[in-house]
Design a protein around this motif. Sequence first.
Motif, PDB file in Angstrom:
ATOM      1  N   ALA A   1     -73.999  62.555   2.337  1.00  0.00           N
ATOM      2  CA  ALA A   1     -74.894  61.901   3.287  1.00  0.00           C
ATOM      3  C   ALA A   1     -74.322  61.853   4.693  1.00  0.00           C
ATOM      4  O   ALA A   1     -75.028  61.521   5.634  1.00  0.00           O
ATOM      5  CB  ALA A   1     -75.203  60.482   2.821  1.00  0.00           C
ATOM      6  N   ALA A   2     -73.057  62.178   4.860  1.00  0.00           N
ATOM      7  CA  ALA A   2     -72.409  62.044   6.161  1.00  0.00           C
ATOM      8  C   ALA A   2     -73.088  62.870   7.249  1.00  0.00           C
ATOM      9  O   ALA A   2     -73.298  62.381   8.358  1.00  0.00           O
ATOM     10  CB  ALA A   2     -70.931  62.416   6.056  1.00  0.00           C
ATOM     11  N   ALA A   3     -73.449  64.099   6.961  1.00  0.00           N
ATOM     12  CA  ALA A   3     -74.037  64.966   7.990  1.00  0.00           C
ATOM     13  C   ALA A   3     -75.370  64.434   8.527  1.00  0.00           C
ATOM     14  O   ALA A   3     -75.539  64.324   9.745  1.00  0.00           O
ATOM     15  CB  ALA A   3     -74.189  66.390   7.460  1.00  0.00           C
TER      16      ALA A   3
ATOM     17  N   SER B   1     -75.973  62.998  12.299  1.00  0.00           N
ATOM     18  CA  SER B   1     -77.003  63.647  13.113  1.00  0.00           C
ATOM     19  C   SER B   1     -77.970  62.617  13.705  1.00  0.00           C
ATOM     20  O   SER B   1     -78.336  62.695  14.881  1.00  0.00           O
ATOM     21  CB  SER B   1     -77.760  64.658  12.257  1.00  0.00           C
ATOM     22  OG  SER B   1     -78.777  65.266  12.990  1.00  0.00           O
ATOM     23  N   ARG B   2     -78.386  61.627  12.896  1.00  0.00           N
ATOM     24  CA  ARG B   2     -79.271  60.575  13.419  1.00  0.00           C
ATOM     25  C   ARG B   2     -78.569  59.753  14.488  1.00  0.00           C
ATOM     26  O   ARG B   2     -79.175  59.349  15.478  1.00  0.00           O
ATOM     27  CB  ARG B   2     -79.761  59.675  12.279  1.00  0.00           C
ATOM     28  CG  ARG B   2     -80.918  60.270  11.517  1.00  0.00           C
ATOM     29  CD  ARG B   2     -81.646  59.263  10.660  1.00  0.00           C
ATOM     30  NE  ARG B   2     -80.844  58.655   9.627  1.00  0.00           N
ATOM     31  CZ  ARG B   2     -80.621  59.186   8.425  1.00  0.00           C
ATOM     32  NH1 ARG B   2     -81.134  60.357   8.138  1.00  0.00           N
ATOM     33  NH2 ARG B   2     -79.904  58.552   7.536  1.00  0.00           N
TER      34      ARG B   2
ATOM     35  N   LEU C   1     -76.419  51.559   2.476  1.00  0.00           N
ATOM     36  CA  LEU C   1     -76.020  50.974   3.757  1.00  0.00           C
ATOM     37  C   LEU C   1     -75.108  52.039   4.334  1.00  0.00           C
ATOM     38  O   LEU C   1     -74.134  52.440   3.696  1.00  0.00           O
ATOM     39  CB  LEU C   1     -75.264  49.663   3.543  1.00  0.00           C
ATOM     40  CG  LEU C   1     -74.456  49.157   4.732  1.00  0.00           C
ATOM     41  CD1 LEU C   1     -75.335  48.890   5.936  1.00  0.00           C
ATOM     42  CD2 LEU C   1     -73.685  47.920   4.355  1.00  0.00           C
ATOM     43  N   GLN C   2     -75.428  52.538   5.514  1.00  0.00           N
ATOM     44  CA  GLN C   2     -74.667  53.653   6.074  1.00  0.00           C
ATOM     45  C   GLN C   2     -74.577  53.531   7.577  1.00  0.00           C
ATOM     46  O   GLN C   2     -75.405  52.877   8.201  1.00  0.00           O
ATOM     47  CB  GLN C   2     -75.302  54.978   5.664  1.00  0.00           C
ATOM     48  CG  GLN C   2     -76.763  55.104   6.023  1.00  0.00           C
ATOM     49  CD  GLN C   2     -77.452  56.238   5.294  1.00  0.00           C
ATOM     50  OE1 GLN C   2     -76.948  56.783   4.329  1.00  0.00           O
ATOM     51  NE2 GLN C   2     -78.629  56.607   5.777  1.00  0.00           N
ATOM     52  N   GLY C   3     -73.563  54.167   8.134  1.00  0.00           N
ATOM     53  CA  GLY C   3     -73.423  54.122   9.574  1.00  0.00           C
ATOM     54  C   GLY C   3     -72.200  54.843  10.067  1.00  0.00           C
ATOM     55  O   GLY C   3     -71.480  55.495   9.309  1.00  0.00           O
TER      56      GLY C   3
ATOM     57  N   TYR D   1     -65.897  57.646  11.933  1.00  0.00           N
ATOM     58  CA  TYR D   1     -66.052  57.792  10.490  1.00  0.00           C
ATOM     59  C   TYR D   1     -67.505  57.523  10.122  1.00  0.00           C
ATOM     60  O   TYR D   1     -68.137  56.644  10.705  1.00  0.00           O
ATOM     61  CB  TYR D   1     -65.146  56.809   9.745  1.00  0.00           C
ATOM     62  CG  TYR D   1     -63.695  57.179   9.848  1.00  0.00           C
ATOM     63  CD1 TYR D   1     -63.077  57.917   8.842  1.00  0.00           C
ATOM     64  CD2 TYR D   1     -62.935  56.825  10.955  1.00  0.00           C
ATOM     65  CE1 TYR D   1     -61.746  58.277   8.940  1.00  0.00           C
ATOM     66  CE2 TYR D   1     -61.609  57.182  11.057  1.00  0.00           C
ATOM     67  CZ  TYR D   1     -61.022  57.904  10.048  1.00  0.00           C
ATOM     68  OH  TYR D   1     -59.701  58.275  10.151  1.00  0.00           O
ATOM     69  N   VAL D   2     -68.006  58.278   9.171  1.00  0.00           N
ATOM     70  CA  VAL D   2     -69.330  58.046   8.625  1.00  0.00           C
ATOM     71  C   VAL D   2     -69.104  57.387   7.269  1.00  0.00           C
ATOM     72  O   VAL D   2     -68.502  57.972   6.380  1.00  0.00           O
ATOM     73  CB  VAL D   2     -70.133  59.351   8.486  1.00  0.00           C
ATOM     74  CG1 VAL D   2     -71.504  59.076   7.902  1.00  0.00           C
ATOM     75  CG2 VAL D   2     -70.251  60.049   9.831  1.00  0.00           C
ATOM     76  N   SER D   3     -69.544  56.135   7.152  1.00  0.00           N
ATOM     77  CA  SER D   3     -69.298  55.339   5.954  1.00  0.00           C
ATOM     78  C   SER D   3     -70.615  54.957   5.301  1.00  0.00           C
ATOM     79  O   SER D   3     -71.624  54.784   5.981  1.00  0.00           O
ATOM     80  CB  SER D   3     -68.538  54.061   6.326  1.00  0.00           C
ATOM     81  OG  SER D   3     -67.354  54.375   7.015  1.00  0.00           O
ATOM     82  N   SER D   4     -70.579  54.787   3.967  1.00  0.00           N
ATOM     83  CA  SER D   4     -71.789  54.379   3.261  1.00  0.00           C
ATOM     84  C   SER D   4     -71.441  53.653   1.969  1.00  0.00           C
ATOM     85  O   SER D   4     -70.378  53.854   1.398  1.00  0.00           O
ATOM     86  CB  SER D   4     -72.674  55.584   2.955  1.00  0.00           C
ATOM     87  OG  SER D   4     -72.045  56.455   2.046  1.00  0.00           O
TER      88      SER D   4
END
Length: 167
Positions: A130-132, A136-137, A34-36, A48-51
């Motif tokens: 996985a943050a990059a 990017s998406r 689960l990421q976003g 912030y990019v969290s997962s």
Amino acid sequence: MSVWERSSTARVTAPARARKLAKVPFVELADGRLQGVVSSGSDIGRVYVSSVAVRTYAFACSTNNNRPCGGARGSFCNHIRALINEAVLQYGAERVARYLGVDTPDGEPGAQSITAFMSGACPQQGDAKAAAPVFSRFLRHLAYLELAPVTAPLPEMQWFPPTRAVA
């Protein structure tokens, strides 16, 4: 073969409930996580990019320029909690729980019970690699929002094979 399988477009799942995009503008169930992207509560220019990983619940949270989140030390930070809440709004609690491998005791999962179950499993801080790609998406999705609505094909979608007419 169903209609959507003969189409050149992907089936879009309607959100479980409407959600506000200001706090969590991007959430997805992909790549075993689960990421976003979650907006900062203190700085309007920071995200912030969290997962959270499936089944292990290993978590990661960092800024868009790879600085670690100060709140994600040993437990879920507020960004990850907001991500879980928004995922439940977007996809529904049952789908999120099933994807993450969460078995809530009450049988009717909600964001709080999903978070409590994962927190009780003592998740470890995971890798933020996985943050990059996630960020990017997110930026690519933002670019689509700036396009004028047209019915003409998008050049970057030309790689789809042409569809045959079904008799």
